[in-house]
Design a protein around this motif. Sequence first.
Motif, mmCIF file in Angstrom:
data_model
loop_
_atom_site.group_PDB
_atom_site.id
_atom_site.type_symbol
_atom_site.label_atom_id
_atom_site.label_comp_id
_atom_site.label_asym_id
_atom_site.label_seq_id
_atom_site.Cartn_x
_atom_site.Cartn_y
_atom_site.Cartn_z
ATOM 1 N N LEU A 1 0.839 -1.207 0.000
ATOM 2 C CA LEU A 1 0.000 0.000 0.000
ATOM 3 C C LEU A 1 0.871 1.253 0.000
ATOM 4 N N ALA A 2 1.968 1.194 0.788
ATOM 5 C CA ALA A 2 2.857 2.361 0.832
ATOM 6 C C ALA A 2 3.465 2.605 -0.549
ATOM 7 N N LYS A 3 3.838 1.502 -1.234
ATOM 8 C CA LYS A 3 4.400 1.650 -2.589
ATOM 9 C C LYS A 3 3.362 2.263 -3.518
ATOM 10 N N ARG A 4 2.110 1.753 -3.377
ATOM 11 C CA ARG A 4 1.026 2.250 -4.231
ATOM 12 C C ARG A 4 0.832 3.750 -4.004
ATOM 13 N N MET A 5 0.876 4.160 -2.731
ATOM 14 C CA MET A 5 0.686 5.577 -2.417
ATOM 15 C C MET A 5 1.812 6.416 -2.996
ATOM 16 N N SER A 6 3.031 5.866 -2.992
ATOM 17 C CA SER A 6 4.123 6.706 -3.479
ATOM 18 C C SER A 6 3.988 6.886 -5.001
ATOM 19 N N ILE A 7 3.476 5.856 -5.677
ATOM 20 C CA ILE A 7 3.235 6.018 -7.127
ATOM 21 C C ILE A 7 2.095 7.017 -7.344
ATOM 22 N N SER A 8 1.081 6.929 -6.488
ATOM 23 C CA SER A 8 -0.019 7.881 -6.551
ATOM 24 C C SER A 8 0.472 9.315 -6.458
ATOM 25 N N ARG A 9 1.429 9.519 -5.529
ATOM 26 C CA ARG A 9 1.948 10.881 -5.364
ATOM 27 C C ARG A 9 2.681 11.335 -6.630
ATOM 28 N N GLU A 10 3.399 10.364 -7.265
ATOM 29 C CA GLU A 10 4.068 10.729 -8.527
ATOM 30 C C GLU A 10 3.048 11.137 -9.569
ATOM 31 N N ILE A 11 1.928 10.359 -9.606
ATOM 32 C CA ILE A 11 0.869 10.693 -10.554
ATOM 33 C C ILE A 11 0.303 12.078 -10.221
ATOM 34 N N GLY A 12 0.162 12.340 -8.916
ATOM 35 C CA GLY A 12 -0.331 13.642 -8.460
ATOM 36 C C GLY A 12 0.557 14.769 -8.978
ATOM 37 N N ALA A 13 1.878 14.542 -8.890
ATOM 38 C CA ALA A 13 2.819 15.580 -9.342
ATOM 39 C C ALA A 13 2.641 15.812 -10.844
ATOM 40 N N TYR A 14 2.440 14.724 -11.570
ATOM 41 C CA TYR A 14 2.262 14.820 -13.031
ATOM 42 C C TYR A 14 1.007 15.621 -13.351
ATOM 43 N N LYS A 15 -0.082 15.290 -12.589
ATOM 44 C CA LYS A 15 -1.355 15.991 -12.838
ATOM 45 C C LYS A 15 -1.193 17.489 -12.559
ATOM 46 N N ARG A 16 -0.442 17.774 -11.478
ATOM 47 C CA ARG A 16 -0.267 19.182 -11.109
ATOM 48 C C ARG A 16 0.483 19.926 -12.224
ATOM 49 N N GLU A 17 1.578 19.287 -12.717
ATOM 50 C CA GLU A 17 2.358 19.951 -13.759
ATOM 51 C C GLU A 17 1.565 20.162 -15.034
ATOM 52 N N ASN A 18 0.615 19.230 -15.291
ATOM 53 C CA ASN A 18 -0.129 19.302 -16.543
ATOM 54 C C ASN A 18 -1.533 19.889 -16.372
ATOM 55 N N GLY A 19 -1.751 20.485 -15.209
ATOM 56 C CA GLY A 19 -3.033 21.163 -14.959
ATOM 57 C C GLY A 19 -4.237 20.236 -15.046
ATOM 58 N N MET A 20 -4.056 18.988 -14.645
ATOM 59 C CA MET A 20 -5.188 18.048 -14.696
ATOM 60 C C MET A 20 -5.902 17.994 -13.344
ATOM 61 N N THR A 21 -7.179 17.561 -13.340
ATOM 62 C CA THR A 21 -7.892 17.413 -12.063
ATOM 63 C C THR A 21 -7.417 16.137 -11.380
ATOM 64 N N ILE A 22 -7.591 16.097 -10.061
ATOM 65 C CA ILE A 22 -7.092 14.933 -9.324
ATOM 66 C C ILE A 22 -7.951 13.697 -9.598
ATOM 67 N N VAL A 23 -9.245 13.828 -9.405
ATOM 68 C CA VAL A 23 -10.077 12.636 -9.573
ATOM 69 C C VAL A 23 -10.535 12.525 -11.020
ATOM 70 N N GLN A 24 -10.136 11.459 -11.625
ATOM 71 C CA GLN A 24 -10.545 11.177 -12.998
ATOM 72 C C GLN A 24 -11.606 10.070 -12.878
ATOM 73 N N THR A 25 -12.868 10.495 -12.944
ATOM 74 C CA THR A 25 -13.964 9.591 -12.598
ATOM 75 C C THR A 25 -13.964 8.288 -13.391
ATOM 76 N N LYS A 26 -13.648 8.380 -14.677
ATOM 77 C CA LYS A 26 -13.722 7.185 -15.515
ATOM 78 C C LYS A 26 -12.710 6.130 -15.018
ATOM 79 N N ARG A 27 -11.515 6.595 -14.790
ATOM 80 C CA ARG A 27 -10.456 5.694 -14.323
ATOM 81 C C ARG A 27 -10.854 5.079 -12.962
ATOM 82 N N TYR A 28 -11.442 5.915 -12.095
ATOM 83 C CA TYR A 28 -11.827 5.437 -10.768
ATOM 84 C C TYR A 28 -12.875 4.329 -10.860
ATOM 85 N N SER A 29 -13.937 4.521 -11.658
ATOM 86 C CA SER A 29 -14.956 3.453 -11.726
ATOM 87 C C SER A 29 -14.395 2.203 -12.391
ATOM 88 N N GLU A 30 -13.496 2.409 -13.339
ATOM 89 C CA GLU A 30 -12.873 1.233 -13.972
ATOM 90 C C GLU A 30 -12.117 0.391 -12.948
#
Length: 354
Positions: A285-314
């Motif tokens: 879980l800790a590894k998963r969270m650290s990848i999540s944070r990397e994704i978060g950084a990517y979203k921030r740099e690219n001006g994307m929203t955090i929750v991407q509903t489609k991906r979440y329901s998938e």
Amino acid sequence: MELDLQPLNLPSNTERPFVIAGPCSAETEEQVINTAKQLASKGFRIFRAGIWKPRTKPGGFEGNGEKALPWMQMVKQETNMMTATEVATAEHVELALKYGIDLLWIGARTTANPFAIQSVADALKGVDIPVLVKNPVNPDLELWIGALERINGAGIKRLGAIHRGFTSYEKKLYRNIPMWQIPIELHRRLPNLPIVNDPSHISGRRDLIASLCQQAMDLGMDGLMVESHCDPDKAWSDASQQVTPDVLDYILSMLIIRENVDLTASLSTLRKSIDEIDNELIDLLAKRMSISREIGAYKRENGMTIVQTKRYSEILDKRAAQGSLKGIDAECIKKIFESIHEESVRQQMDLINK
Ligand code: PEP
Ligand code: MN
């Protein structure tokens, strides 16, 4: 391969476990004799001391070598204890036998190397002496069993294993993580092979020794190897994990020894496995969270929203389906992944708000 075994028949001052105690290294004649006498006065019967020390880096104390072997002979004469040391080469075997060492063990680094094990095995041909094989530094049960087979193949029937934990890249609570499921599986595969626990090298810290000894006993292990030094803080190797003979005696006197514990079937074995799995789950879980944070950084740099509903329901649907295939209720899996997702989002928000 079936091993051809005979009982170790090692002396013990109690019914169970037999205890091998003594310093990490034989440093000086005085330290060896002094420690041995204190141990003997507490009823310990088997004295260990490293004569040749495998050190991670050059420059540390690498053992006194042959010079220290007469000190082991003196221990025998003066205390009547059996003596034990680590051998890693054919020359070590020859010298240990020449000076009457009664029990040999093979260190974790040696077990990991089949060439080294084979040359130790060849040197042991025709010799009748008990030999204990430590687990390899890496968590590889086959390598451990392979080493036991090589030593047994040389005719050593009084054979046992020492569980001393496994190296991990990330340093955690333990110096070497116990991974109890590995000795448990070793016992399932080789039920007649005695297993000794080495809480000193697992913990690397003297304050954890007592609880590890208790866990080993609760799993039905046969013996303990514990590092004990007359002046632990001044030890030339492994100072932080050694205890005085007095403290060791106290630790062992507090052990609760339950009868008829079977390493593969007891409740504590099952609980131990659950603990291991939970630890793995948390690490994952800790590894998963650290990848999540990397994704978060990517979203921030690219001006994307955090929750991407489609991906979440998938994710929720896929995981629920995967769970049901493994016999876990789909709703339960959904709940778990909802919580994981919630925490992921929280961590990403944290990042963005920084
Ligand atoms: C030792 O017993 O002192 C030792 C070097 O152990 P390991 O091989 O488990 O590291
Ligand atoms: Mn040591």
